[in-house]
Design a protein around this motif. Sequence first.
Motif, PDB file in Angstrom:
ATOM      1  N   TYR A   1      -8.580  51.431 -34.015  1.00 38.92           N
ATOM      2  CA  TYR A   1      -7.634  50.927 -33.014  1.00 38.92           C
ATOM      3  C   TYR A   1      -7.778  51.700 -31.701  1.00 38.92           C
ATOM      4  O   TYR A   1      -7.817  51.106 -30.614  1.00 38.92           O
ATOM      5  N   ASN A   2      -7.849  53.018 -31.797  1.00 38.91           N
ATOM      6  CA  ASN A   2      -7.983  53.831 -30.587  1.00 38.91           C
ATOM      7  C   ASN A   2      -9.301  53.564 -29.868  1.00 38.91           C
ATOM      8  O   ASN A   2      -9.371  53.596 -28.633  1.00 38.91           O
ATOM      9  N   ASN A   3     -10.366  53.311 -30.616  1.00 43.79           N
ATOM     10  CA  ASN A   3     -11.647  52.969 -29.988  1.00 43.79           C
ATOM     11  C   ASN A   3     -11.538  51.678 -29.189  1.00 43.79           C
ATOM     12  O   ASN A   3     -12.112  51.556 -28.099  1.00 43.79           O
ATOM     13  N   ILE A   4     -10.784  50.708 -29.728  1.00 44.66           N
ATOM     14  CA  ILE A   4     -10.600  49.446 -29.003  1.00 44.66           C
ATOM     15  C   ILE A   4      -9.793  49.681 -27.730  1.00 44.66           C
ATOM     16  O   ILE A   4     -10.174  49.239 -26.639  1.00 44.66           O
ATOM     17  N   ARG A   5      -8.675  50.394 -27.857  1.00 46.31           N
ATOM     18  CA  ARG A   5      -7.809  50.632 -26.709  1.00 46.31           C
ATOM     19  C   ARG A   5      -8.495  51.474 -25.631  1.00 46.31           C
ATOM     20  O   ARG A   5      -8.201  51.332 -24.443  1.00 46.31           O
TER      21      ARG A   5
ATOM     22  N   GLY B   1     -11.647  51.269 -24.906  1.00 45.73           N
ATOM     23  CA  GLY B   1     -12.801  50.552 -24.383  1.00 45.73           C
ATOM     24  C   GLY B   1     -14.128  50.997 -24.947  1.00 45.73           C
ATOM     25  O   GLY B   1     -15.165  50.862 -24.275  1.00 45.73           O
ATOM     26  N   ASN B   2     -14.142  51.504 -26.180  1.00 45.77           N
ATOM     27  CA  ASN B   2     -15.376  52.012 -26.781  1.00 45.77           C
ATOM     28  C   ASN B   2     -16.029  51.033 -27.758  1.00 45.77           C
ATOM     29  O   ASN B   2     -16.883  51.428 -28.546  1.00 45.77           O
ATOM     30  N   VAL B   3     -15.610  49.780 -27.721  1.00 44.65           N
ATOM     31  CA  VAL B   3     -16.116  48.792 -28.681  1.00 44.65           C
ATOM     32  C   VAL B   3     -16.885  47.713 -27.934  1.00 44.65           C
ATOM     33  O   VAL B   3     -16.420  47.211 -26.907  1.00 44.65           O
TER      34      VAL B   3
ATOM     35  N   LYS C   1     -18.235  44.126 -26.963  1.00 42.49           N
ATOM     36  CA  LYS C   1     -17.477  42.881 -26.901  1.00 42.49           C
ATOM     37  C   LYS C   1     -17.715  42.017 -28.129  1.00 42.49           C
ATOM     38  O   LYS C   1     -16.784  41.406 -28.674  1.00 42.49           O
ATOM     39  N   GLN C   2     -18.985  41.975 -28.615  1.00 40.14           N
ATOM     40  CA  GLN C   2     -19.302  41.112 -29.751  1.00 40.14           C
ATOM     41  C   GLN C   2     -18.698  41.620 -31.058  1.00 40.14           C
ATOM     42  O   GLN C   2     -18.637  40.887 -32.047  1.00 40.14           O
ATOM     43  N   ASP C   3     -18.254  42.891 -31.075  1.00 39.80           N
ATOM     44  CA  ASP C   3     -17.683  43.452 -32.300  1.00 39.80           C
ATOM     45  C   ASP C   3     -16.162  43.438 -32.305  1.00 39.80           C
ATOM     46  O   ASP C   3     -15.541  43.793 -33.315  1.00 39.80           O
ATOM     47  N   LEU C   4     -15.545  43.034 -31.186  1.00 43.53           N
ATOM     48  CA  LEU C   4     -14.113  43.227 -31.003  1.00 43.53           C
ATOM     49  C   LEU C   4     -13.268  42.478 -32.037  1.00 43.53           C
ATOM     50  O   LEU C   4     -12.451  43.078 -32.748  1.00 43.53           O
ATOM     51  N   THR C   5     -13.455  41.161 -32.141  1.00 40.07           N
ATOM     52  CA  THR C   5     -12.593  40.388 -33.045  1.00 40.07           C
ATOM     53  C   THR C   5     -12.826  40.769 -34.503  1.00 40.07           C
ATOM     54  O   THR C   5     -11.881  40.814 -35.299  1.00 40.07           O
ATOM     55  N   ARG C   6     -14.060  41.040 -34.876  1.00 40.63           N
ATOM     56  CA  ARG C   6     -14.341  41.470 -36.255  1.00 40.63           C
ATOM     57  C   ARG C   6     -13.612  42.761 -36.569  1.00 40.63           C
ATOM     58  O   ARG C   6     -13.030  42.925 -37.648  1.00 40.63           O
ATOM     59  N   LEU C   7     -13.609  43.687 -35.614  1.00 34.17           N
ATOM     60  CA  LEU C   7     -12.976  44.979 -35.837  1.00 34.17           C
ATOM     61  C   LEU C   7     -11.455  44.829 -35.962  1.00 34.17           C
ATOM     62  O   LEU C   7     -10.824  45.488 -36.797  1.00 34.17           O
TER      63      LEU C   7
END
Length: 694
Positions: A282-286, A288-290, A292-298
């Motif tokens: 969650y913190n990686n997403i917030r 900006g460390n993810v 774009k193509q991995d975002l929804t899967r994560l």
Amino acid sequence: MDQAKFCSGCGTAVQGYPQQAVQPAQTAPTMPTETPDYSPEHQEHSNIYDLLGYKVEVPKETEFYVHIRNEFEELAEEARQRMAGNFDTRYRSLDDLIRYGDDDSESYYNSALEHAVDMLRSLGIYNVNISRFSDIALEHSGYWESSFSDIREKFQELTDYKEAKKDYRASRKAGRGRLVGGGFGVGGALKGMAMAGSANMATGLLHSFTNALGNAATSAEVSSMKGKIFKNPETRRSLSISVYLDIFSVHMAVVECLNDRELSLVAESYDADQYEESAIMYNNIRNGNVRKQDLTRLIAEILQKYPFDMDYFDLALEHVAEENRNDLIEYARLFKMPIDERLREIHEANASRERLAQLFGGSAGELEDKLQSNRLFHSIKSELPANPIEAVRKAFYSVQNDNLKTKAFLVSADAIDKLANKLQNVRASYAPFQGETPFLLYDNTAFGSAKNGLFITDQRIYVSNMMEKAWSMSLQDIERIDLSGSSILINGKSADIVQVSGRDRENFHEFIQLLIFVQKYSGSLSPGAAAGRGTASQEVRSARSEASAAKLAPAPVAGAEKGIDYVRNTILSLNNQSLRNYLFIENENEKAAKKFRNAREAYAFLKPDETPILLFDNTAFGSAKDGFLVTDRRIYIHNMLQKPAQIDIADIVSLGLKGSDLLFNQQVAYINLIDSSSRSAFRDLMEKFIERLR
């Protein structure tokens, strides 16, 4: 006998503690009157949810686990609130807490154990009674004992018990801080306790505090130390959280019993590792460390790994289209997340944005950005009327307490008469407004003249601070409105609000911020954009048309001569003989003229441009070499055996009376020759004189 009590040290039966003047103990958490049917035939088959395009399967075992977890979470929250409430009703001191705390915590915990055993029996497990289940549950609990023993040990140290002490640390229940292997996203204020490590930390909150108090030497110090422990907010917080954690952990013992029987009714519970992994992702997403193509899967993986944190569902709502939310909503409901409340908040936010767009057009986004941290704005924006100025008026009345009522005023048509003098002074002193509609007047003077303060119209803000040059600024030029100490900063320029007490300044600052930005961006509204709707500026102007033009017309400046005449005429007509014996007017008669000469030679060294007006003679034999002399600009003071002093009339913000002293700000002037019964009248008289001469 039933309810017998025994000494934990020697085993002697006791009849109970001495009667105390305390409230009756609160009852244990309420249990369901009927235990739900948890038998296998009542469990649904696995469900598959579409989360952001990824299929997530939730087997019936997991759903069953959620039912168990939720029941004990509700019981735990109820017990936490009751324990916290005991500090306001049942416990009046640390002695009460030590006397009753263990019993209260135990009653809540035992009720949870009874509920757990009833649940197991409903599933056909009959080889577990309260005693045996308690042993299993202890492996998962121990939080109360960990927290309470810290307090209990310090209490024993302070009261200097002579009998042999038990080693409480050695006897703590097994499993301190073993909140692992269970679904423990406790939510709300307890969300930070969700990781086992954080839970361990919380149970030791009081230990360092109580140890830091040191040893007490006297009875008074003992009492003080006890009070500090009892009143420390961490005492209430730590103990109520500990009750919560102990009761919530009971559900893990239920899971353990079910899985030991291999009934295949309940899934393995969510553990600390899963929570920690989900938090990292969650913190990686917030941050900006993810990719774009991995975002929804994560996001889907986070929701599957630990579905007990509303922040994760908020994240999912940001990335799923409204028409594709159904599965996400049902998935959140399964795990008892407050998704419906969040959807309601989103709906209200969208509605308010649409309303702002209707009212403020292309400037709506900029207005909302300027007021993003303004609580008043967020309280009214979802219900803004066609004319937002009406909502601003209501917001003003919501913050206008007794303090502000005497200093801040809405300039409406029905208030023109009451504010006429203040408005005339404002116009003459610092706000020569022309063709503008007044909206707000703030009077920053001690005596109500309004010659200093701030004044807001539909076009400009005018500001006058004491001893500074007045300034004004167009509302369209204002970009920032901040609060700094006792000043509101408009684009960095200071507007003093010293007459507003510290606790009210934030509310007043928010109102000024709301008023100015709503007025500023109302100018972008197109007239007649909606039927029957006028712009904010149009509405404000309508108030002006209702008022008499004469009431808002400029008034002649009072001037120094008027102030001098007022002082002279008041003294000459004064009926209070106690005051009249010591007050003299320049050129009143030969006696007065001599006193003025003596005062000017002794301490009142006037400037060439000053006009002497009033003299107070504080000498026993009438020499007037002690007392004070008032001119149109200053007050010159001389107290017996002290150096002469002077103060500019423009600098006087307070006039007080302390015994036989008159205080101009903090400058003392002796008035001991005036009767004590007349001193208050003298202070009031001087207030009027100073106000007229300012």
